[in-house]
Scaffold this motif. Structure first.
Motif, PDB file in Angstrom:
ATOM      1  N   GLU B  45       0.858  -1.179   0.000  1.00 20.75           N
ATOM      2  CA  GLU B  45       0.000   0.000   0.000  1.00 20.75           C
ATOM      3  C   GLU B  45       0.899   1.235   0.000  1.00 20.75           C
ATOM      4  N   PRO B  46       0.632   2.189  -0.913  1.00 17.60           N
ATOM      5  CA  PRO B  46       1.492   3.372  -0.974  1.00 17.60           C
ATOM      6  C   PRO B  46       1.450   4.153   0.333  1.00 17.60           C
ATOM      7  N   GLY B  47       2.578   4.716   0.696  1.00 19.25           N
ATOM      8  CA  GLY B  47       2.657   5.499   1.919  1.00 19.25           C
ATOM      9  C   GLY B  47       3.008   6.931   1.592  1.00 19.25           C
ATOM     10  N   PRO B  48       3.889   7.530   2.351  1.00 14.45           N
ATOM     11  CA  PRO B  48       4.280   8.923   2.115  1.00 14.45           C
ATOM     12  C   PRO B  48       5.099   9.042   0.825  1.00 14.45           C
ATOM     13  N   MET B  49       5.297  10.287   0.422  1.00 12.65           N
ATOM     14  CA  MET B  49       6.142  10.546  -0.739  1.00 12.65           C
ATOM     15  C   MET B  49       7.615  10.448  -0.337  1.00 12.65           C
ATOM     16  N   PHE B  50       8.429   9.861  -1.196  1.00 12.89           N
ATOM     17  CA  PHE B  50       9.866   9.785  -0.921  1.00 12.89           C
ATOM     18  C   PHE B  50      10.595  10.932  -1.598  1.00 12.89           C
ATOM     19  N   VAL B  51      11.578  11.470  -0.895  1.00 15.15           N
ATOM     20  CA  VAL B  51      12.471  12.454  -1.510  1.00 15.15           C
ATOM     21  C   VAL B  51      13.901  11.991  -1.266  1.00 15.15           C
ATOM     22  N   VAL B  52      14.609  11.732  -2.345  1.00 16.13           N
ATOM     23  CA  VAL B  52      15.986  11.258  -2.222  1.00 16.13           C
ATOM     24  C   VAL B  52      16.907  12.440  -1.957  1.00 16.13           C
TER      25      VAL B  52
END
Lengths: 244, 244
Positions: B45-52
């Motif tokens: 299930e998708p969660g928060p947005m990732f920022v690399v």
DNA sequence: ATTGGATAATAACATTCATCAATATCCGAG
DNA sequence: CTCGGATATTGATGAATGTTATTATCCAAT
């Protein structure tokens, strides 16, 4: 349900009568395009958002060598990028494949509609995510599937998309794409796609004749394609058209 | 400029100090991942947005045959889909290629930030459009470019992206991707990419040694790739790294 | 009904790339 | 330092696909 845009978005989330009315309002005045006519070209300044109501449209790019790659098919109900106006120029063209009826929605119209109908905004963002998923599926196909698998996969995708807007018959649907167009979408030559289509026909999986596809054996087709409908994120597909 | 996220977005549009501070705030607590660790898997299930923020990450998919296709590289400053939470499950996985430092931003944080900073919202949407453009460019590469052209094109893309976040040296940059990873991204075998790299080296276009690329002859590389930087929509690239 | 251009079908041959196999090199764990 | 797994290099062979060419079929315009 008359309006394909409403119908397509309803396949992703629940819309109420109010939402539907708003969507119909912004797409009330479509324009007609003939086959091969550009809606917009590479290098042009982006304008309003396009919403296809009838016919088929594609995104494409012509390489310096003269060969063409189609990067997406838009069928009735499909819209192109919401925020496209933010870019200074188009990095690809959009062209009608068949005669098509296309509405344009200005950024202002779009924004006010999305502000007044948060549910529409949500659903449009879902549609955008699905379009990205489709692009990723194309990358996977081009990278790791054989020609026959790729053809089968594309047909599965198009069948389900057509089905969710009510454009399919019994194991059969209208596909107004020439073999040349399919080749340009699948990254192969027209000669080779012809061979592959024969092979799929002889295998009893599917048959493409001018303008329409018959799915002879859904199970076999899905198996050849390694198709998993999950990435289309449609509600209630229940098609039995998936591999695992 | 310390924060890669700020730096990346600044390459697309003007941000003021206030915007930058907000971006830094939401990415203040990154988490570390080791190489090959999944940030999220297909089916989750998708969660928060990732920022690399540091290191390299990829989107990928494993086919039933066991072969892998990488569909995107995320480098420092890159974020994954804004609205991903709208989908019920992931249709692909996201994995660290190197040790990576990745911040997560919840949908609520993101929405309030975009509401308070319309300029950030605008720029995030631009970034999203650019990511789509990159996907389309990959489709074009996979469909219509030879192996050597594809490698050259990817290197041009990655060079410019790295450059816009200040990660390049003089005609050279760090590329922590094994030949196997490159092969999985370009839809070819590790054996073949090795041969192509040799060919490009002998042609005097570029040389890849463990962990870094040297662009020996930018003009030649761009010419082989048929590269046109337009689709990256960066401001002020002025690289002279384009074909036409 | 006839014609011409687009589309489709098929064949022969050429090329690119995958596969299998063997060896070499690098680099981190001990 | 040295051992072992991952990575890179190279060769031989074959399968998949592109290229070129020819003929057949369809369909829209006359």
């Amino acid at each position: 349900m008359a309006n394909r845009f409403v119908q397509k978005l309803s396949g992703l989330a629940d819309l109420d009568a109010d939402d539907a009315a708003a969507l119909e309002r912004v797409t009330a005045k479509p324009r007609r395009y003939v086959a091969r006519q550009d809606l917009i070209r590479e290098g042009d300044e982006p304008g309003p958002m396009f919403v296809v109501l009838e016919g088929w449209v594609c995104r494409y790019k012509i390489l310096p060598s003269g060969s063409r790659q189609i990067m997406a098919f838009l069928m009735p109900g499909d819209a192109c990028d919401l925020h496209i106006k933010l870019l200074a120029q188009m990095d690809h063209g959009i062209q009608a494949i068949t005669t098509a009826s296309v509405a344009t929605v200005s950024r202002e119209q779009m924004e006010s509609m999305m502000r007044d109908h948060p549910n529409i905004a949500r659903t449009m963002y879902m549609a955008q995510l699905v379009d990205e998923g489709i692009m990723r599926a194309w990358i996977v196909s081009m990278g790791r599937r054989s020609a026959a698998e790729r053809v089968a996969h594309l047909i599965c995708e198009l069948y389900l998309r057509a089905r969710s807007i009510g454009l399919t018959g019994e194991g059969e649907f209208a596909l107004p794409l020439s073999q040349l167009v399919l080749a340009d979408a699948l990254g192969m030559t027209a000669v080779h796609i012809n061979r592959v289509l024969k092979e799929l026909r002889l295998a009893g999986a599917m048959a493409l004749t001018r303008g329409s596809v018959t799915i002879l054996d859904p199970v076999k087709l899905v198996q050849i394609a390694g198709f998993d409908e999950n990435y289309l994120h449609r509600r209630l597909l229940l098609t039995g058209l998936s591999a695992r």
